[in-house]
Design an enzyme around this catalytic site. Structure first.
Site, PDB file in Angstrom:
ATOM      1  N   LYS A  73      44.274  23.115  28.406  1.00 31.04           N
ATOM      2  CA  LYS A  73      45.415  22.588  27.655  1.00 31.04           C
ATOM      3  C   LYS A  73      45.046  21.179  27.165  1.00 31.04           C
ATOM      4  O   LYS A  73      44.569  20.364  27.958  1.00 31.04           O
ATOM      5  CB  LYS A  73      46.640  22.501  28.559  1.00 31.04           C
ATOM      6  CG  LYS A  73      47.251  23.849  28.872  1.00 31.04           C
ATOM      7  CD  LYS A  73      48.698  23.689  29.255  1.00 31.04           C
ATOM      8  CE  LYS A  73      49.442  24.996  29.384  1.00 31.04           C
ATOM      9  NZ  LYS A  73      48.754  26.235  29.163  1.00 31.04           N
ATOM     10  N   ASP A 107      44.278  26.093  24.583  1.00 30.70           N
ATOM     11  CA  ASP A 107      45.669  26.538  24.527  1.00 30.70           C
ATOM     12  C   ASP A 107      46.395  25.674  23.510  1.00 30.70           C
ATOM     13  O   ASP A 107      45.947  24.569  23.187  1.00 30.70           O
ATOM     14  CB  ASP A 107      46.347  26.345  25.897  1.00 30.70           C
ATOM     15  CG  ASP A 107      45.937  27.415  26.902  1.00 30.70           C
ATOM     16  OD1 ASP A 107      45.254  28.373  26.520  1.00 30.70           O
ATOM     17  OD2 ASP A 107      46.314  27.270  28.085  1.00 30.70           O
ATOM     18  N   GLN A 136      50.594  29.679  17.201  1.00 32.20           N
ATOM     19  CA  GLN A 136      51.890  30.246  17.595  1.00 32.20           C
ATOM     20  C   GLN A 136      52.633  30.799  16.379  1.00 32.20           C
ATOM     21  O   GLN A 136      52.924  30.061  15.434  1.00 32.20           O
ATOM     22  CB  GLN A 136      52.715  29.144  18.258  1.00 32.20           C
ATOM     23  CG  GLN A 136      52.065  28.623  19.531  1.00 32.20           C
ATOM     24  CD  GLN A 136      52.334  27.139  19.765  1.00 32.20           C
ATOM     25  OE1 GLN A 136      52.400  26.347  18.829  1.00 32.20           O
ATOM     26  NE2 GLN A 136      52.463  26.752  21.030  1.00 32.20           N
ATOM     27  N   ARG A 157      43.481  32.990  18.954  1.00 32.39           N
ATOM     28  CA  ARG A 157      44.460  33.782  19.727  1.00 32.39           C
ATOM     29  C   ARG A 157      45.843  33.575  19.112  1.00 32.39           C
ATOM     30  O   ARG A 157      46.304  32.442  19.011  1.00 32.39           O
ATOM     31  CB  ARG A 157      44.483  33.300  21.179  1.00 32.39           C
ATOM     32  CG  ARG A 157      45.593  33.926  22.023  1.00 32.39           C
ATOM     33  CD  ARG A 157      45.947  33.077  23.251  1.00 32.39           C
ATOM     34  NE  ARG A 157      44.819  32.822  24.089  1.00 32.39           N
ATOM     35  CZ  ARG A 157      44.704  31.717  24.852  1.00 32.39           C
ATOM     36  NH1 ARG A 157      45.651  30.800  24.893  1.00 32.39           N
ATOM     37  NH2 ARG A 157      43.625  31.531  25.571  1.00 32.39           N
ATOM     38  N   LYS A 160      53.267  34.438  20.430  1.00 28.48           N
ATOM     39  CA  LYS A 160      54.577  34.219  19.796  1.00 28.48           C
ATOM     40  C   LYS A 160      54.990  32.755  19.905  1.00 28.48           C
ATOM     41  O   LYS A 160      55.683  32.238  19.040  1.00 28.48           O
ATOM     42  CB  LYS A 160      55.624  35.121  20.445  1.00 28.48           C
ATOM     43  CG  LYS A 160      55.424  36.588  20.086  1.00 28.48           C
ATOM     44  CD  LYS A 160      56.558  37.463  20.585  1.00 28.48           C
ATOM     45  CE  LYS A 160      56.258  38.931  20.323  1.00 28.48           C
ATOM     46  NZ  LYS A 160      57.266  39.830  20.892  1.00 28.48           N
ATOM     47  N   GLY A 161      54.582  32.077  20.980  1.00 28.12           N
ATOM     48  CA  GLY A 161      54.948  30.662  21.159  1.00 28.12           C
ATOM     49  C   GLY A 161      55.877  30.502  22.342  1.00 28.12           C
ATOM     50  O   GLY A 161      56.907  31.165  22.409  1.00 28.12           O
ATOM     51  N   ALA A 162      55.504  29.620  23.257  1.00 33.34           N
ATOM     52  CA  ALA A 162      56.251  29.481  24.509  1.00 33.34           C
ATOM     53  C   ALA A 162      57.155  28.251  24.536  1.00 33.34           C
ATOM     54  O   ALA A 162      57.877  28.045  25.504  1.00 33.34           O
ATOM     55  CB  ALA A 162      55.253  29.413  25.667  1.00 33.34           C
ATOM     56  N   ARG A 258      58.224  29.681  36.144  1.00 31.83           N
ATOM     57  CA  ARG A 258      58.457  30.107  34.748  1.00 31.83           C
ATOM     58  C   ARG A 258      58.327  31.624  34.618  1.00 31.83           C
ATOM     59  O   ARG A 258      59.121  32.274  33.948  1.00 31.83           O
ATOM     60  CB  ARG A 258      57.431  29.450  33.810  1.00 31.83           C
ATOM     61  CG  ARG A 258      57.776  28.034  33.414  1.00 31.83           C
ATOM     62  CD  ARG A 258      57.138  27.651  32.087  1.00 31.83           C
ATOM     63  NE  ARG A 258      55.687  27.695  32.083  1.00 31.83           N
ATOM     64  CZ  ARG A 258      54.901  26.688  32.443  1.00 31.83           C
ATOM     65  NH1 ARG A 258      55.431  25.557  32.879  1.00 31.83           N
ATOM     66  NH2 ARG A 258      53.591  26.803  32.389  1.00 31.83           N
ATOM     67  N   ARG A 259      57.304  32.196  35.271  1.00 30.26           N
ATOM     68  CA  ARG A 259      57.115  33.656  35.206  1.00 30.26           C
ATOM     69  C   ARG A 259      58.311  34.368  35.818  1.00 30.26           C
ATOM     70  O   ARG A 259      58.770  35.379  35.332  1.00 30.26           O
ATOM     71  CB  ARG A 259      55.848  34.092  35.954  1.00 30.26           C
ATOM     72  CG  ARG A 259      54.547  33.629  35.376  1.00 30.26           C
ATOM     73  CD  ARG A 259      54.100  34.437  34.174  1.00 30.26           C
ATOM     74  NE  ARG A 259      54.727  34.037  32.942  1.00 30.26           N
ATOM     75  CZ  ARG A 259      54.433  32.930  32.247  1.00 30.26           C
ATOM     76  NH1 ARG A 259      53.495  32.123  32.653  1.00 30.26           N
ATOM     77  NH2 ARG A 259      55.075  32.648  31.128  1.00 30.26           N
TER      78      ARG A 259
HETATM   79  P1  FAD Z   1      57.915  39.105  24.512  1.00 30.06           P
HETATM   80  O1  FAD Z   1      58.478  38.834  23.157  1.00 30.06           O
HETATM   81  O2  FAD Z   1      58.256  38.165  25.612  1.00 30.06           O
HETATM   82  O3  FAD Z   1      58.331  40.567  24.961  1.00 30.06           O
HETATM   83  C1  FAD Z   1      58.178  41.653  24.062  1.00 30.06           C
HETATM   84  C2  FAD Z   1      57.961  42.939  24.835  1.00 30.06           C
HETATM   85  O4  FAD Z   1      56.733  42.847  25.599  1.00 30.06           O
HETATM   86  C3  FAD Z   1      59.024  43.246  25.857  1.00 30.06           C
HETATM   87  O5  FAD Z   1      60.151  43.845  25.262  1.00 30.06           O
HETATM   88  C4  FAD Z   1      58.262  44.165  26.805  1.00 30.06           C
HETATM   89  O6  FAD Z   1      58.139  45.455  26.247  1.00 30.06           O
HETATM   90  C5  FAD Z   1      56.879  43.523  26.859  1.00 30.06           C
HETATM   91  N1  FAD Z   1      56.800  42.529  27.951  1.00 30.06           N
HETATM   92  C6  FAD Z   1      56.823  41.192  27.827  1.00 30.06           C
HETATM   93  N2  FAD Z   1      56.732  40.597  29.050  1.00 30.06           N
HETATM   94  C7  FAD Z   1      56.700  41.584  29.952  1.00 30.06           C
HETATM   95  C8  FAD Z   1      56.657  41.624  31.382  1.00 30.06           C
HETATM   96  N3  FAD Z   1      56.640  40.518  32.120  1.00 30.06           N
HETATM   97  N4  FAD Z   1      56.613  42.839  31.988  1.00 30.06           N
HETATM   98  C9  FAD Z   1      56.653  43.976  31.262  1.00 30.06           C
HETATM   99  N5  FAD Z   1      56.715  44.012  29.900  1.00 30.06           N
HETATM  100  C10 FAD Z   1      56.745  42.842  29.265  1.00 30.06           C
HETATM  101  N6  FAD Z   1      52.075  30.333  24.435  1.00 30.06           N
HETATM  102  C11 FAD Z   1      51.848  29.122  23.869  1.00 30.06           C
HETATM  103  O7  FAD Z   1      52.781  28.502  23.316  1.00 30.06           O
HETATM  104  N7  FAD Z   1      50.587  28.542  23.923  1.00 30.06           N
HETATM  105  C12 FAD Z   1      49.520  29.183  24.468  1.00 30.06           C
HETATM  106  O8  FAD Z   1      48.411  28.643  24.487  1.00 30.06           O
HETATM  107  C13 FAD Z   1      49.734  30.486  25.021  1.00 30.06           C
HETATM  108  N8  FAD Z   1      48.710  31.192  25.553  1.00 30.06           N
HETATM  109  C14 FAD Z   1      48.920  32.485  25.953  1.00 30.06           C
HETATM  110  C15 FAD Z   1      47.838  33.258  26.367  1.00 30.06           C
HETATM  111  C16 FAD Z   1      48.015  34.594  26.671  1.00 30.06           C
HETATM  112  C17 FAD Z   1      46.829  35.427  27.078  1.00 30.06           C
HETATM  113  C18 FAD Z   1      49.331  35.178  26.590  1.00 30.06           C
HETATM  114  C19 FAD Z   1      49.559  36.629  26.897  1.00 30.06           C
HETATM  115  C20 FAD Z   1      50.405  34.408  26.225  1.00 30.06           C
HETATM  116  C21 FAD Z   1      50.229  33.068  25.905  1.00 30.06           C
HETATM  117  N9  FAD Z   1      51.310  32.263  25.521  1.00 30.06           N
HETATM  118  C22 FAD Z   1      51.066  31.021  24.995  1.00 30.06           C
HETATM  119  C23 FAD Z   1      52.716  32.732  25.729  1.00 30.06           C
HETATM  120  C24 FAD Z   1      53.320  33.376  24.482  1.00 30.06           C
HETATM  121  O9  FAD Z   1      53.570  32.386  23.503  1.00 30.06           O
HETATM  122  C25 FAD Z   1      54.647  34.088  24.811  1.00 30.06           C
HETATM  123  O10 FAD Z   1      55.577  33.144  25.261  1.00 30.06           O
HETATM  124  C26 FAD Z   1      54.537  35.176  25.841  1.00 30.06           C
HETATM  125  O11 FAD Z   1      53.354  35.896  25.727  1.00 30.06           O
HETATM  126  C27 FAD Z   1      55.706  36.163  25.683  1.00 30.06           C
HETATM  127  O12 FAD Z   1      55.656  36.844  24.447  1.00 30.06           O
HETATM  128  P2  FAD Z   1      55.090  38.353  24.315  1.00 30.06           P
HETATM  129  O13 FAD Z   1      54.470  38.479  22.976  1.00 30.06           O
HETATM  130  O14 FAD Z   1      54.167  38.630  25.445  1.00 30.06           O
HETATM  131  O15 FAD Z   1      56.330  39.326  24.421  1.00 30.06           O
END
Ligand code: FAD
Length: 277
Positions: A73, A107, A136, A157, A160-162, A258-259
């Site tokens: 990060k 990241d 993002q 990578r 969606k954005g956290a 957070r998780r």
């Molecule tokens: P979401 O929109 O949260 O969910 C969509 C669908 O995915 C759900 O309806 C479900 O079907 C499935 N799903 C999601 N979570 C789960 C679960 N826990 N169990 C079962 N099914 C589930 N964000 C940043 O801002 N900066 C970063 O550098 C960054 N790095 C990342 C690196 C990796 C490898 C990943 C996977 C994520 C990263 N993120 C980062 C987080 C990201 O921005 C999202 O906040 C996070 O991934 C949630 O979005 P999503 O696309 O997984 O799905």
């Protein structure tokens, strides 16, 4: 020591723990992206400590012959101290990675850090191609950034954005973010020669990427977090390149929390683990 309840999402507290996890994943055909937990430092000392920890981990990955990368990060390497501090620490990590043939991911943090992060990435990546950066889809600027990144080597990578971003700079509705994610994938598959990483657990986004791959033939990889949809990770790994993002370190609590909060299933898993059922 990490309590069993947290060990679904965090590999352990030490370098040894994360290397052991990476070795086990390697045997299942899944690559690891190792992340030492830590962020938002406002003095140079913890940033230098984490820089050294990453250098040591890179050496460990090289010695173990693992197909693993590290993900850092910017604020962990001192971006909150100064851009110079971040750049100097990143340079050391990249130099060490070059010695060991390791891959380094950056990241992406909140939108106030996007320019500094992308500038650091583009300044390094033409000399050292084993570098990747996260972008993002929720940020309105990202399609433009992607057009620019298409001219560089390295990997990108898409997530969606956290971060909770203001409406001036970001899409805030979930359906609009999903649409933006697909639009960004369209740009990547049309303009990139490869190096596309789909960082999402969302089955619809993964399917969308697979279809784009069939249309354009461009290589891509799928990235998911440790502890999330691991069955899907194994299934996908039979046909696609899958990378698991593996956090470790003694600052695990905030990440674990957070998780737990992000999905009802995770919270139920935590409660069941606590009451032993
Ligand atoms: P979401 O929109 O949260 O969910 C969509 C669908 O995915 C759900 O309806 C479900 O079907 C499935 N799903 C999601 N979570 C789960 C679960 N826990 N169990 C079962 N099914 C589930 N964000 C940043 O801002 N900066 C970063 O550098 C960054 N790095 C990342 C690196 C990796 C490898 C990943 C996977 C994520 C990263 N993120 C980062 C987080 C990201 O921005 C999202 O906040 C996070 O991934 C949630 O979005 P999503 O696309 O997984 O799905």
């Amino acid at each position: 020591m990490i309590p069993p309840i947290a060990s679904r999402f965090v590999a352990g507290e030490t370098e040894r723990d994360v290397l052991a996890h990476a070795r086990a994943l390697d045997a299942e055909g899944i690559n690891s992206i190792c992340n030492l937990l830590g962020e938002h430092y406002d003095s140079p000392e913890p940033a230098a400590e984490d820089r050294e920890a990453y250098c040591s981990l890179i050496e460990g990955i090289g010695e173990a012959g693992l197909d693993a990368s590290v993900s850092v990060k910017p604020s962990q390497l001192g971006l909150g101290v100064s851009e110079e501090c971040f750049r100097a620490n990143l340079e050391r990590v990249v130099e060490r990675a070059a010695e060991h043939g390791a891959f380094v991911w950056l990241d992406m943090e909140d939108h106030t850090t996007t320019d500094a992060t992308l500038d650091a990435y583009t300044d390094h990546v033409d000399e050292y191609e084993d570098l990747g950066v996260c972008v993002q889809a929720n940020l309105k600027r990202t399609p433009e950034d992607l057009h620019r990144l298409a001219d560089h080597a390295g990997k990108v990578r898409l997530v969606k954005g956290a971060y909770d971003e203001p409406a001036e700079v970001a899409h805030r509705e979930k359906s609009r973010v999903d649409e933006a994610y697909r639009e960004c994938l369209d740009v990547m598959f049309a303009e990139f020669d490869g190096g596309i990483a789909v960082g999402s657990h969302d089955p619809t986004m993964v399917e969308y990427a697979k279809d784009l791959h069939d249309t354009h033939g461009t290589d891509f990889e799928i990235q998911m977090l440790m502890g999330v949809r691991e069955d899907a990770q194994r299934d996908l790994a039979e046909q696609y390149e899958v990378h698991q993002y593996v956090p470790y370190g003694d600052r695990w609590f905030a990440y674990f929390y957070r998780r737990m909060l992000e999905r009802r299933e995770n919270l139920l898993f935590g409660l069941r683990a606590l009451v032993g059922r």
